[in-house]
Design a protein around this motif. Structure first.
Motif, PDB file in Angstrom:
ATOM      1  N   LEU A 169       0.807  -1.227   0.000  1.00 14.54           N
ATOM      2  CA  LEU A 169       0.000   0.000   0.000  1.00 14.54           C
ATOM      3  C   LEU A 169       0.838   1.274   0.000  1.00 14.54           C
ATOM      4  CD1 LEU A 169      -2.727  -1.009   2.613  1.00 14.54           C
ATOM      5  CD2 LEU A 169      -3.082  -0.648   0.159  1.00 14.54           C
ATOM      6  N   ASN A 170       1.941   1.264   0.740  1.00 14.30           N
ATOM      7  CA  ASN A 170       2.680   2.508   0.995  1.00 14.30           C
ATOM      8  C   ASN A 170       4.040   2.606   0.312  1.00 14.30           C
ATOM      9  OD1 ASN A 170       0.860   3.890   2.951  1.00 14.30           O
ATOM     10  ND2 ASN A 170       1.131   1.952   4.041  1.00 14.30           N
ATOM     11  N   ARG A 171       4.610   1.506  -0.120  1.00 16.39           N
ATOM     12  CA  ARG A 171       5.918   1.487  -0.783  1.00 16.39           C
ATOM     13  C   ARG A 171       6.982   2.302  -0.037  1.00 16.39           C
ATOM     14  NH1 ARG A 171       4.088   1.479  -7.093  1.00 16.39           N
ATOM     15  NH2 ARG A 171       2.584  -0.161  -6.792  1.00 16.39           N
ATOM     16  N   PRO A 172       7.282   1.912   1.190  1.00 21.17           N
ATOM     17  CA  PRO A 172       8.265   2.676   1.970  1.00 21.17           C
ATOM     18  C   PRO A 172       9.696   2.415   1.504  1.00 21.17           C
ATOM     19  CG  PRO A 172       7.607   0.721   3.177  1.00 21.17           C
ATOM     20  CD  PRO A 172       6.759   0.761   1.934  1.00 21.17           C
ATOM     21  N   ASP A 173      10.582   3.347   1.851  1.00 20.41           N
ATOM     22  CA  ASP A 173      12.011   3.166   1.610  1.00 20.41           C
ATOM     23  C   ASP A 173      12.651   2.406   2.766  1.00 20.41           C
ATOM     24  OD1 ASP A 173      12.219   4.913  -0.799  1.00 20.41           O
ATOM     25  OD2 ASP A 173      11.490   6.404   0.641  1.00 20.41           O
ATOM     26  N   LEU A 174      12.068   2.579   3.942  1.00 19.19           N
ATOM     27  CA  LEU A 174      12.610   1.994   5.168  1.00 19.19           C
ATOM     28  C   LEU A 174      11.461   1.533   6.046  1.00 19.19           C
ATOM     29  CD1 LEU A 174      14.936   1.592   7.341  1.00 19.19           C
ATOM     30  CD2 LEU A 174      14.457   3.956   8.031  1.00 19.19           C
ATOM     31  N   VAL A 175      11.618   0.349   6.640  1.00 20.89           N
ATOM     32  CA  VAL A 175      10.685  -0.126   7.661  1.00 20.89           C
ATOM     33  C   VAL A 175      11.403  -0.021   9.000  1.00 20.89           C
ATOM     34  CG1 VAL A 175       9.430  -2.120   8.591  1.00 20.89           C
ATOM     35  CG2 VAL A 175       9.373  -1.638   6.136  1.00 20.89           C
ATOM     36  N   LEU A 176      10.814   0.731   9.902  1.00 18.67           N
ATOM     37  CA  LEU A 176      11.324   0.897  11.263  1.00 18.67           C
ATOM     38  C   LEU A 176      10.450  -0.002  12.134  1.00 18.67           C
ATOM     39  CD1 LEU A 176      13.295   2.572  13.016  1.00 18.67           C
ATOM     40  CD2 LEU A 176      11.506   4.296  13.203  1.00 18.67           C
ATOM     41  N   TRP A 177      10.987  -1.170  12.498  1.00 22.15           N
ATOM     42  CA  TRP A 177      10.182  -2.210  13.152  1.00 22.15           C
ATOM     43  C   TRP A 177      10.562  -2.338  14.612  1.00 22.15           C
ATOM     44  CZ3 TRP A 177      10.096  -7.996  11.192  1.00 22.15           C
ATOM     45  CH2 TRP A 177       9.073  -8.680  11.834  1.00 22.15           C
ATOM     46  N   GLN A 178       9.667  -1.887  15.476  1.00 22.03           N
ATOM     47  CA  GLN A 178       9.873  -2.045  16.913  1.00 22.03           C
ATOM     48  C   GLN A 178       9.354  -3.413  17.299  1.00 22.03           C
ATOM     49  OE1 GLN A 178       9.286   1.298  19.409  1.00 22.03           O
ATOM     50  NE2 GLN A 178       8.305   0.050  20.960  1.00 22.03           N
TER      51      GLN A 178
END
Length: 195
Positions: free
Chosen positions: A63-72
């Protein structure tokens, strides 16, 4: 830079001024990396386990096509007693999936909680996050160590141990700035991959 923030609890952090944790990170990142527009898409769910976040990550990426996933990740799994090997496999598989789709990932580790400092399950999950980050050569934001230092500073100021789940506004700002430094260093100091 489009960042997808996912996982447990970070999205619940609010400053007393009402400014959201990720808005602080967006602002500091934009000041740190001139000319860059940062958009953080907050999809954190309080109490979410890694296996559930892993499923949602695939939909959110589409849906969002991020450059980075910040996964807590990790705290909820440790408290829920998720088997360490299952947790570690889920993390490894999801990191591999993200990287296979050209998306960077940074793992935000467990929060330091004084009462769980000697808990075997909590520490085993914490170590699993570290191993996955090391094995995959990805950025790991050492939230445990950062929140431990913040708690020690708060205790020195007040003379008593603070509530393990409550970090002050200054603590949230400090943690936000730490996340920004880690991301900035990861962007500018990482070795160039051969094409």
């Amino acid at each position: 830079i489009k960042i997808l923030a996912i996982g447990a609890s970070a999205s619940a952090m609010m400053r007393r001024t009402g400014e959201h944790y990720f808005k602080v990170i967006e602002g500091v990142l934009e000041r740190t990396i001139p000319g860059v527009d940062v958009q953080i898409i907050d999809r954190g769910v309080s109490g979410e386990l890694a296996r559930n976040a892993a499923e949602r990550i695939k939909s959110e990426v589409a849906l969002n096509r991020p450059d980075l996933v910040l996964w807590q990740v990790g705290s909820s799994d440790a408290v829920a007693g998720v088997p360490v090997d299952q947790f570690e496999t889920e993390l490894d598989d999801t990191v591999a999936w993200l990287r296979g789709h050209g998306i960077d990932v940074a793992l935000v580790g467990l929060q330091y909680i004084r009462g769980l400092a000697k808990d075997a399950q909590y520490q085993a999950i914490r170590n699993a996050v570290n191993r996955v980050a090391d094995r995959n050569q990805i950025l790991r934001i050492s939230r445990y160590e950062a929140t431990q230092v913040i708690e020690q500073v708060e205790a020195q100021k007040s003379g008593e141990a603070p509530n393990a789940f409550a970090i002050s506004e200054q603590g949230h700002t400090c943690l936000s700035e730490y996340v920004v430094r880690a991301i900035s260093s990861g962007v500018f100091l990482r070795p160039v991959r051969p094409r």
